[in-house]
Design a protein around this motif. Structure first.
Motif, PDB file in Angstrom:
ATOM      1  N   THR A  53       0.828   6.190  -0.287  1.00 25.96           N
ATOM      2  CA  THR A  53       1.723   5.675   0.748  1.00 25.96           C
ATOM      3  C   THR A  53       2.860   6.646   1.023  1.00 25.96           C
ATOM      4  O   THR A  53       3.209   6.911   2.181  1.00 25.96           O
ATOM      5  N   LEU A  54       3.443   7.188  -0.044  1.00 22.90           N
ATOM      6  CA  LEU A  54       4.517   8.168   0.120  1.00 22.90           C
ATOM      7  C   LEU A  54       4.004   9.431   0.808  1.00 22.90           C
ATOM      8  O   LEU A  54       4.673   9.994   1.681  1.00 22.90           O
ATOM      9  N   ARG A  55       2.827   9.891   0.410  1.00 23.71           N
ATOM     10  CA  ARG A  55       2.258  11.084   1.028  1.00 23.71           C
ATOM     11  C   ARG A  55       2.006  10.846   2.527  1.00 23.71           C
ATOM     12  O   ARG A  55       2.228  11.724   3.356  1.00 23.71           O
ATOM     13  N   LEU A  56       1.557   9.650   2.861  1.00 19.71           N
ATOM     14  CA  LEU A  56       1.248   9.327   4.254  1.00 19.71           C
ATOM     15  C   LEU A  56       2.483   9.341   5.129  1.00 19.71           C
ATOM     16  O   LEU A  56       2.479   9.887   6.240  1.00 19.71           O
ATOM     17  N   PHE A  57       3.582   8.737   4.641  1.00 20.17           N
ATOM     18  CA  PHE A  57       4.743   8.532   5.505  1.00 20.17           C
ATOM     19  C   PHE A  57       5.835   9.590   5.358  1.00 20.17           C
ATOM     20  O   PHE A  57       6.558   9.862   6.323  1.00 20.17           O
ATOM     21  N   VAL A  58       6.014  10.166   4.177  1.00 17.20           N
ATOM     22  CA  VAL A  58       7.093  11.159   4.004  1.00 17.20           C
ATOM     23  C   VAL A  58       6.596  12.450   3.368  1.00 17.20           C
ATOM     24  O   VAL A  58       7.408  13.325   3.046  1.00 17.20           O
ATOM     25  N   GLY A  59       5.303  12.578   3.158  1.00 17.96           N
ATOM     26  CA  GLY A  59       4.767  13.751   2.469  1.00 17.96           C
ATOM     27  C   GLY A  59       5.028  15.059   3.167  1.00 17.96           C
ATOM     28  O   GLY A  59       5.079  16.115   2.536  1.00 17.96           O
TER      29      GLY A  59
END
Length: 254
Positions: free
Chosen positions: A85-91
Protein backbone atom coordinates in the motif's frame (compact mmCIF):
# COMPACT_ATOMS: atom_id res chain seq x y z
CA UNK A 1 -16.83 -19.78 9.00
CA UNK A 2 -19.19 -16.88 8.30
CA UNK A 3 -21.96 -16.01 5.87
CA UNK A 4 -20.59 -12.78 4.41
CA UNK A 5 -17.52 -13.46 2.21
CA UNK A 6 -18.19 -10.38 0.09
CA UNK A 7 -18.37 -8.25 3.23
CA UNK A 8 -14.85 -9.39 4.18
CA UNK A 9 -13.51 -8.58 0.72
CA UNK A 10 -15.11 -5.14 0.73
CA UNK A 11 -13.62 -4.29 4.11
CA UNK A 12 -10.15 -5.39 2.96
CA UNK A 13 -10.45 -3.16 -0.11
CA UNK A 14 -11.54 -0.23 2.05
CA UNK A 15 -8.70 -0.80 4.51
CA UNK A 16 -5.83 -1.13 2.08
CA UNK A 17 -6.91 0.61 -1.11
CA UNK A 18 -9.84 3.02 -0.91
CA UNK A 19 -9.26 4.86 2.38
CA UNK A 20 -5.44 5.05 2.06
CA UNK A 21 -5.98 6.33 -1.49
CA UNK A 22 -8.30 9.07 -0.24
CA UNK A 23 -5.78 9.94 2.51
CA UNK A 24 -3.03 10.18 -0.11
CA UNK A 25 -5.13 12.40 -2.36
CA UNK A 26 -6.18 14.74 0.44
CA UNK A 27 -2.65 14.84 1.85
CA UNK A 28 -1.12 15.78 -1.51
CA UNK A 29 -3.81 18.41 -2.03
CA UNK A 30 -3.30 20.10 1.35
CA UNK A 31 0.44 19.43 1.87
CA UNK A 32 1.90 19.18 -1.65
CA UNK A 33 5.42 20.04 -0.46
CA UNK A 34 5.54 17.89 2.69
CA UNK A 35 6.16 14.26 1.76
CA UNK A 36 6.54 13.19 5.40
CA UNK A 37 3.06 14.30 6.41
CA UNK A 38 1.50 12.68 3.35
CA UNK A 39 3.36 9.44 4.10
CA UNK A 40 2.18 9.53 7.71
CA UNK A 41 -1.42 10.04 6.62
CA UNK A 42 -1.25 7.10 4.22
CA UNK A 43 0.47 4.91 6.84
CA UNK A 44 -2.21 5.75 9.41
CA UNK A 45 -4.83 4.23 7.13
CA UNK A 46 -2.73 1.43 5.61
CA UNK A 47 -2.30 -0.59 8.82
CA UNK A 48 -4.61 -3.56 9.56
CA UNK A 49 -7.87 -3.36 11.41
CA UNK A 50 -7.58 -3.07 15.19
CA UNK A 51 -7.92 -6.16 17.37
CA UNK A 52 -9.93 -4.06 19.83
CA UNK A 53 -12.66 -3.77 17.19
CA UNK A 54 -13.74 -7.23 18.38
CA UNK A 55 -14.59 -5.72 21.77
CA UNK A 56 -16.83 -3.05 20.23
CA UNK A 57 -18.49 -5.55 17.90
CA UNK A 58 -19.24 -7.79 20.87
CA UNK A 59 -20.64 -4.88 22.90
CA UNK A 60 -23.07 -3.90 20.13
CA UNK A 61 -23.97 -7.41 19.02
CA UNK A 62 -22.20 -7.45 15.66
CA UNK A 63 -21.12 -10.37 13.52
CA UNK A 64 -18.30 -11.78 15.65
CA UNK A 65 -17.36 -14.47 13.11
CA UNK A 66 -16.86 -11.87 10.38
CA UNK A 67 -14.84 -9.61 12.67
CA UNK A 68 -12.67 -12.47 13.89
CA UNK A 69 -12.01 -13.61 10.32
CA UNK A 70 -11.12 -10.05 9.30
CA UNK A 71 -8.72 -9.60 12.22
CA UNK A 72 -6.95 -12.91 11.60
CA UNK A 73 -6.66 -12.57 7.81
CA UNK A 74 -5.77 -8.88 7.82
CA UNK A 75 -3.18 -9.36 10.58
CA UNK A 76 -1.51 -12.32 8.89
CA UNK A 77 -1.39 -10.48 5.54
CA UNK A 78 -0.31 -7.15 7.09
CA UNK A 79 3.45 -7.71 6.54
CA UNK A 80 2.77 -7.77 2.81
CA UNK A 81 -0.25 -5.47 2.46
CA UNK A 82 1.21 -2.49 4.34
CA UNK A 83 4.44 -2.23 2.30
CA UNK A 84 2.49 -2.73 -0.93
CA UNK A 85 0.00 0.00 0.00
CA UNK A 86 2.81 2.40 0.87
CA UNK A 87 4.68 1.53 -2.33
CA UNK A 88 1.51 2.13 -4.36
CA UNK A 89 0.65 5.55 -2.95
CA UNK A 90 3.93 7.13 -1.77
CA UNK A 91 6.64 4.84 -3.15
CA UNK A 92 7.63 7.33 -5.82
CA UNK A 93 8.31 10.03 -3.20
CA UNK A 94 9.98 8.15 -0.32
CA UNK A 95 12.51 5.37 0.03
CA UNK A 96 10.90 2.21 1.40
CA UNK A 97 12.99 -0.74 2.57
CA UNK A 98 10.41 -3.40 1.78
CA UNK A 99 12.46 -6.32 3.13
CA UNK A 100 13.15 -4.65 6.46
CA UNK A 101 9.53 -3.59 6.87
CA UNK A 102 8.17 -7.04 6.00
CA UNK A 103 10.51 -8.75 8.48
CA UNK A 104 9.56 -6.38 11.28
CA UNK A 105 5.83 -6.75 10.58
CA UNK A 106 6.04 -10.54 10.46
CA UNK A 107 7.65 -10.60 13.92
CA UNK A 108 5.43 -7.89 15.41
CA UNK A 109 2.03 -8.65 13.87
CA UNK A 110 1.80 -11.94 12.02
CA UNK A 111 3.66 -14.26 14.40
CA UNK A 112 1.51 -13.43 17.48
CA UNK A 113 -1.64 -14.02 15.42
CA UNK A 114 -0.37 -17.38 14.18
CA UNK A 115 0.64 -18.41 17.71
CA UNK A 116 -2.85 -17.58 18.97
CA UNK A 117 -4.49 -19.57 16.17
CA UNK A 118 -2.18 -22.52 16.76
CA UNK A 119 -2.88 -22.50 20.48
CA UNK A 120 -6.61 -22.48 19.86
CA UNK A 121 -6.34 -25.28 17.29
CA UNK A 122 -4.16 -27.49 19.53
CA UNK A 123 -6.52 -27.01 22.46
CA UNK A 124 -9.49 -27.80 20.15
CA UNK A 125 -11.18 -24.53 20.93
CA UNK A 126 -10.71 -24.65 24.68
CA UNK A 127 -8.29 -21.72 24.59
CA UNK A 128 -10.94 -19.53 22.99
CA UNK A 129 -13.45 -20.50 25.67
CA UNK A 130 -11.24 -20.22 28.74
CA UNK A 131 -8.44 -17.71 28.10
CA UNK A 132 -10.61 -14.65 27.33
CA UNK A 133 -12.34 -14.99 30.71
CA UNK A 134 -9.08 -15.42 32.60
CA UNK A 135 -7.20 -12.76 30.69
CA UNK A 136 -10.10 -10.31 30.48
CA UNK A 137 -8.88 -7.94 33.22
CA UNK A 138 -5.34 -8.06 31.86
CA UNK A 139 -6.49 -7.30 28.31
CA UNK A 140 -8.44 -4.25 29.52
CA UNK A 141 -5.39 -3.01 31.41
CA UNK A 142 -3.23 -3.65 28.35
CA UNK A 143 -5.67 -1.65 26.21
CA UNK A 144 -5.43 1.30 28.60
CA UNK A 145 -1.62 1.00 28.54
CA UNK A 146 -1.48 0.93 24.72
CA UNK A 147 -3.77 3.94 24.35
CA UNK A 148 -1.87 5.86 27.03
CA UNK A 149 1.58 5.02 25.63
CA UNK A 150 0.59 5.94 22.10
CA UNK A 151 -1.00 9.15 23.31
CA UNK A 152 2.14 10.05 25.27
CA UNK A 153 4.17 9.54 22.10
CA UNK A 154 2.32 12.35 20.38
CA UNK A 155 2.60 14.66 23.43
CA UNK A 156 5.77 16.51 22.26
CA UNK A 157 4.07 17.39 18.97
CA UNK A 158 0.93 18.57 20.76
CA UNK A 159 2.98 20.74 23.12
CA UNK A 160 4.60 22.40 20.11
CA UNK A 161 1.49 22.52 17.97
CA UNK A 162 1.61 24.46 14.72
CA UNK A 163 -1.10 25.46 12.27
CA UNK A 164 0.11 22.75 9.90
CA UNK A 165 -0.17 20.07 12.59
CA UNK A 166 -3.63 21.29 13.52
CA UNK A 167 -4.60 20.83 9.89
CA UNK A 168 -3.17 17.30 9.95
CA UNK A 169 -5.12 16.48 13.11
CA UNK A 170 -8.33 17.81 11.58
CA UNK A 171 -7.84 15.77 8.41
CA UNK A 172 -7.05 12.59 10.34
CA UNK A 173 -10.19 13.11 12.43
CA UNK A 174 -12.34 13.58 9.31
CA UNK A 175 -10.80 10.59 7.52
CA UNK A 176 -11.12 8.37 10.58
CA UNK A 177 -14.74 9.38 11.09
CA UNK A 178 -15.36 8.80 7.39
CA UNK A 179 -14.03 5.25 7.64
CA UNK A 180 -16.81 4.26 10.05
CA UNK A 181 -19.44 5.96 7.89
CA UNK A 182 -18.22 4.35 4.68
CA UNK A 183 -18.14 0.92 6.29
CA UNK A 184 -21.68 1.26 7.58
CA UNK A 185 -22.97 2.91 4.40
CA UNK A 186 -21.61 0.23 2.07
CA UNK A 187 -22.92 -2.51 4.36
CA UNK A 188 -26.41 -1.02 4.14
CA UNK A 189 -26.08 -0.56 0.38
CA UNK A 190 -25.16 -4.26 0.10
CA UNK A 191 -28.28 -5.16 2.07
CA UNK A 192 -26.36 -6.75 4.94
CA UNK A 193 -28.10 -7.52 8.21
CA UNK A 194 -27.61 -5.35 11.29
CA UNK A 195 -24.90 -7.60 12.79
CA UNK A 196 -22.80 -7.47 9.62
CA UNK A 197 -23.32 -3.71 9.30
CA UNK A 198 -21.82 -3.23 12.76
CA UNK A 199 -18.86 -5.47 11.96
CA UNK A 200 -18.20 -3.71 8.66
CA UNK A 201 -18.41 -0.32 10.33
CA UNK A 202 -15.86 -1.15 13.02
CA UNK A 203 -13.73 -3.19 10.63
CA UNK A 204 -13.35 -0.27 8.23
CA UNK A 205 -13.06 2.38 10.93
CA UNK A 206 -10.60 1.01 13.49
CA UNK A 207 -6.86 0.65 12.90
CA UNK A 208 -3.89 -0.99 14.60
CA UNK A 209 -2.22 2.34 15.31
CA UNK A 210 0.50 0.73 17.44
CA UNK A 211 1.77 -1.15 14.39
CA UNK A 212 1.74 2.06 12.38
CA UNK A 213 3.66 3.89 15.10
CA UNK A 214 6.41 1.26 15.16
CA UNK A 215 6.74 1.37 11.36
CA UNK A 216 6.84 5.17 11.36
CA UNK A 217 9.48 5.23 14.12
CA UNK A 218 11.78 2.62 12.59
CA UNK A 219 11.40 3.21 8.85
CA UNK A 220 10.70 6.92 8.28
CA UNK A 221 11.70 10.42 9.46
CA UNK A 222 10.23 11.59 12.75
CA UNK A 223 7.62 13.86 11.17
CA UNK A 224 5.85 10.81 9.71
CA UNK A 225 4.97 9.74 13.25
CA UNK A 226 2.63 12.65 14.01
CA UNK A 227 -0.23 11.80 11.60
CA UNK A 228 -0.10 8.19 12.77
CA UNK A 229 -0.14 8.84 16.50
CA UNK A 230 -2.69 11.66 16.43
CA UNK A 231 -5.27 9.06 15.40
CA UNK A 232 -4.95 7.55 18.87
CA UNK A 233 -6.73 10.57 20.31
CA UNK A 234 -9.80 9.97 18.15
CA UNK A 235 -10.18 6.23 17.57
CA UNK A 236 -11.81 5.04 20.79
CA UNK A 237 -13.96 8.17 21.09
CA UNK A 238 -15.24 7.71 17.54
CA UNK A 239 -15.86 4.00 18.18
CA UNK A 240 -18.01 4.81 21.20
CA UNK A 241 -19.80 7.68 19.43
CA UNK A 242 -20.69 5.68 16.34
CA UNK A 243 -21.74 2.74 18.45
CA UNK A 244 -24.06 4.93 20.47
CA UNK A 245 -25.59 6.75 17.51
CA UNK A 246 -25.69 4.20 14.68
CA UNK A 247 -25.74 0.84 16.44
CA UNK A 248 -28.27 1.85 19.10
CA UNK A 249 -30.51 3.50 16.50
CA UNK A 250 -30.36 0.50 14.15
CA UNK A 251 -31.21 -1.75 17.05
CA UNK A 252 -34.28 0.32 17.88
CA UNK A 253 -35.34 0.14 14.27
CA UNK A 254 -35.48 -3.65 14.23
Amino acid sequence: MFKAPWALLVIMLLLHLVIPGVACGVGNLVFPDNTNLVTGMVLEFAVPTAVVSMMWVTIYGGNSALTLALIVIDTVLAPFLIPLTLRLFVGSRVTIDMTHMIRRLIFMVAVPALVAMTLNEVSRGRAQDTLPKKLGPFSKMALIFVVASNSSGVAPYVRHMTVERLEVAGLILCLAAGGYLVGMGIARFMGQDRDTQISMMYGAGMRNISAGAVIATTSFPGEVLFPVLIGTLFQQVLAALYGKILCDNSGKGQ
